[in-house]
Design an enzyme around this catalytic site. Structure first.
Site, PDB file in Angstrom:
ATOM      1  N   GLU A  35       0.843  -1.210   0.000  1.00  0.00           N
ATOM      2  CA  GLU A  35       0.000   0.000   0.000  1.00  0.00           C
ATOM      3  C   GLU A  35       0.870   1.249   0.000  1.00  0.00           C
ATOM      4  O   GLU A  35       1.847   1.337   0.756  1.00  0.00           O
ATOM      5  CB  GLU A  35      -0.882  -0.033   1.254  1.00  0.00           C
ATOM      6  CG  GLU A  35      -2.241   0.579   1.052  1.00  0.00           C
ATOM      7  CD  GLU A  35      -3.103  -0.233   0.079  1.00  0.00           C
ATOM      8  OE1 GLU A  35      -3.149   0.132  -1.115  1.00  0.00           O
ATOM      9  OE2 GLU A  35      -3.711  -1.223   0.530  1.00  0.00           O
ATOM     10  N   ASP A  92       2.980   2.120  -4.941  1.00  0.00           N
ATOM     11  CA  ASP A  92       2.986   2.175  -6.426  1.00  0.00           C
ATOM     12  C   ASP A  92       3.652   3.449  -6.952  1.00  0.00           C
ATOM     13  O   ASP A  92       4.456   3.398  -7.882  1.00  0.00           O
ATOM     14  CB  ASP A  92       1.590   1.945  -7.032  1.00  0.00           C
ATOM     15  CG  ASP A  92       0.507   2.929  -6.626  1.00  0.00           C
ATOM     16  OD1 ASP A  92       0.748   3.754  -5.723  1.00  0.00           O
ATOM     17  OD2 ASP A  92      -0.591   2.870  -7.227  1.00  0.00           O
ATOM     18  N   ALA A 125     -15.429   3.982  -1.424  1.00  0.00           N
ATOM     19  CA  ALA A 125     -15.111   2.958  -0.426  1.00  0.00           C
ATOM     20  C   ALA A 125     -13.669   2.473  -0.554  1.00  0.00           C
ATOM     21  O   ALA A 125     -13.272   1.515   0.086  1.00  0.00           O
ATOM     22  CB  ALA A 125     -16.067   1.779  -0.573  1.00  0.00           C
ATOM     23  N   GLY A 126     -12.885   3.134  -1.401  1.00  0.00           N
ATOM     24  CA  GLY A 126     -11.495   2.720  -1.577  1.00  0.00           C
ATOM     25  C   GLY A 126     -11.381   1.448  -2.405  1.00  0.00           C
ATOM     26  O   GLY A 126     -10.398   0.708  -2.293  1.00  0.00           O
ATOM     27  N   LEU A 127     -12.388   1.158  -3.232  1.00  0.00           N
ATOM     28  CA  LEU A 127     -12.342  -0.055  -4.064  1.00  0.00           C
ATOM     29  C   LEU A 127     -12.186   0.302  -5.545  1.00  0.00           C
ATOM     30  O   LEU A 127     -12.488  -0.484  -6.431  1.00  0.00           O
ATOM     31  CB  LEU A 127     -13.594  -0.910  -3.819  1.00  0.00           C
ATOM     32  CG  LEU A 127     -13.758  -1.399  -2.372  1.00  0.00           C
ATOM     33  CD1 LEU A 127     -15.070  -2.147  -2.195  1.00  0.00           C
ATOM     34  CD2 LEU A 127     -12.587  -2.285  -1.929  1.00  0.00           C
ATOM     35  N   SER A 134     -13.590   2.618  -7.667  1.00  0.00           N
ATOM     36  CA  SER A 134     -14.683   2.843  -8.615  1.00  0.00           C
ATOM     37  C   SER A 134     -14.226   3.801  -9.713  1.00  0.00           C
ATOM     38  O   SER A 134     -14.678   3.704 -10.852  1.00  0.00           O
ATOM     39  CB  SER A 134     -15.915   3.391  -7.898  1.00  0.00           C
ATOM     40  OG  SER A 134     -15.595   4.587  -7.247  1.00  0.00           O
ATOM     41  N   GLU A 192      -6.592  10.567 -14.615  1.00  0.00           N
ATOM     42  CA  GLU A 192      -6.806  10.880 -13.201  1.00  0.00           C
ATOM     43  C   GLU A 192      -5.793  11.920 -12.708  1.00  0.00           C
ATOM     44  O   GLU A 192      -6.141  12.853 -11.998  1.00  0.00           O
ATOM     45  CB  GLU A 192      -6.725   9.587 -12.374  1.00  0.00           C
ATOM     46  CG  GLU A 192      -7.081   9.817 -10.939  1.00  0.00           C
ATOM     47  CD  GLU A 192      -8.033   8.785 -10.366  1.00  0.00           C
ATOM     48  OE1 GLU A 192      -8.558   7.932 -11.114  1.00  0.00           O
ATOM     49  OE2 GLU A 192      -8.252   8.847  -9.152  1.00  0.00           O
ATOM     50  N   ASP A 240      -4.386   0.849  -9.554  1.00  0.00           N
ATOM     51  CA  ASP A 240      -5.827   0.616  -9.715  1.00  0.00           C
ATOM     52  C   ASP A 240      -6.193   0.372 -11.180  1.00  0.00           C
ATOM     53  O   ASP A 240      -6.963  -0.527 -11.511  1.00  0.00           O
ATOM     54  CB  ASP A 240      -6.627   1.816  -9.180  1.00  0.00           C
ATOM     55  CG  ASP A 240      -6.292   2.125  -7.732  1.00  0.00           C
ATOM     56  OD1 ASP A 240      -5.662   1.274  -7.077  1.00  0.00           O
ATOM     57  OD2 ASP A 240      -6.638   3.218  -7.268  1.00  0.00           O
TER      58      ASP A 240
END
Ligand code: GLA
Length: 383
Positions: free
Chosen positions: A32, A35, A120-122, A124, A157, A169
């Site tokens: 975590e 990257d 949610a930190g997933l 999206s 992004e 991601d």
């Protein structure tokens, strides 16, 4: 959900036959905030997707319906508009990056629907970027390699949305493979698909349902602190380009030259890279116990050194670790809320889900969301 479902939905807004593309969110098992330091990550793609149905138009307008937001919006490709702080920025950003790559896009009718939990930190946002990129490319019969597609999403992004994220991601959203997590070297983009022993363990995601709004400013600050660490340590270790190049042993020789905060940030990243490498070894030896211990150590480091956890994430992790069958538990993603990822023995999963829900709600008053996840396929066209 299949193509017919989306074609029908599309036709209730636009009078055309669409092509349909989808891209998944992700959960990171370990590695975590490494990257953007050229380090190592180990995410897997979720069985939750953002779907984009698309048909070309003969003007230069993107007409975009979001089923989740129940909202129609328009983007004029001739306008050199910058971000609006709106969900459509992700699509507009992708369109801009494709045009910068010399794809001359026509306008398009676009229908969006997603079951990736938002905020949610997933990831999206990566799911939306990558599915939009595939969809927009299809309007010009354009092709990009898988790695180029991921990099294009990241550029949208970074440069359009204004979040200075790394490549993890977008990369996993493109490259996800069923039953595998992906070990990625974020410098070289070399990767390895690593099978997860699904007969023994499940990945369970626990959503704290909190999101502290520090997110993107604190993220960019952490990144700058890491870069400062490199600038200081380069005096002792000429040739280093990123924290990835500094071993834990080297770091210990010079850490007292670093300001307190910078020292903590660097210690997290450098030790997290080592944990991630070791976790792949542990998995290859089917040493799930060790893998779980490394996940736990990752959380401690994110909480104490990187300081991106929060009270709710810590409670979720602490409660999880008291439950039978839990091999490891940590926060996942950028932090300041969002989800924890838990490695749970298969025969304890049901009990885990019921208990963690009760305990977290008891401790915080918030009803969490729990998802049992299996590694899924990356972005693709739905036929
Ligand atoms: C966010 C970013 C990723 C990565 C993680 C932290 O998800 O988008 O690039 O930095 O945070 O590991």
């Amino acid at each position: 959900m299949d193509k017919i479902y989306f074609a029908d939905k599309f036709k209730s807004h636009f009078n055309a036959q669409p092509r349909v593309f989808r891209a998944p969110g992700r959960v990171n098992l370990i590695g975590e905030h490494t990257d953007y330091n050229d380090g190592f990550v180990f995410p897997m793609a979720l069985n939750n997707y953002t779907t984009v149905a698309i048909s070309p138009r003969d003007d230069r307008a993107l007409k975009i319906w979001s089923e989740n937001m129940a909202e129609m919006t328009a983007v004029d490709l001739n306008d050199n508009e910058s971000r609006r702080g709106h969900w459509s920025d992700y699509v507009a950003g992708i369109a801009r990056m494709l045009e910068l790559e010399s794809f001359e896009l026509p306008g398009a009718n676009i229908y969006l629907e997603s079951d990736v939990p938002v905020g949610a930190g997933l990831s999206s946002s990566a799911a939306l970027e990558i599915s939009s990129a595939l969809a927009l490319l299809s309007t010009v019969d354009g092709k990009l390699s898988a790695a180029e597609l991921a990099k294009l999403g990241q550029r949208a992004e970074n440069q359009f949305v204004g979040m200075n994220c790394g490549i993890m991601d977008q990369f996993i959203s493109v490259h996800g493979e069923k039953d595998h997590a992906l070990f990625l070297d974020c410098r070289t983009l070399d990767y390895q698909q690593v099978p997860l022993p699904s007969g023994q363990i499940r990945v369970v995601i626990c959503n704290t349902r909190v999101k502290h709004e520090l997110n993107s400013s604190e993220y960019n600050k952490r990144r700058a602190e890491c870069e400062k660490g490199v600038r200081i340590m380069i005096a002792d270790f000429p040739g280093i380009k990123a924290l990835r190049d500094v071993s834990l042993q080297q770091f210990q020789q010079v850490e007292n030259k670093l300001p307190d905060i910078v020292r903590k940030r660097c210690r997290h990243v450098i030790s997290e890279d080592e944990r991630t490498l070791e976790s792949i070894d542990a998995l290859n030896k089917n040493d799930l116990q060790r893998f779980g211990e490394l996940m736990n150590a990752s959380h401690e480091s994110l909480r104490d050194d990187y300081q991106v956890s929060c009270k709710e994430l810590d409670i979720m992790v602490e409660e999880a670790r008291t439950l039978p069958g839990v091999l490891g538990s940590r926060m996942t993603g950028g932090g300041f809320g969002g989800c924890t990822v838990n490695l749970v023995q298969v025969n304890q999963v049901e009990n885990f889900c019921a208990e963690i829900e009760k305990r977290y709600q008891g401790a915080t008053g918030i009803a969490p969301k729990i998802y049992i996840s299996s590694p899924s396929q990356g972005a693709h066209e739905t036929f």
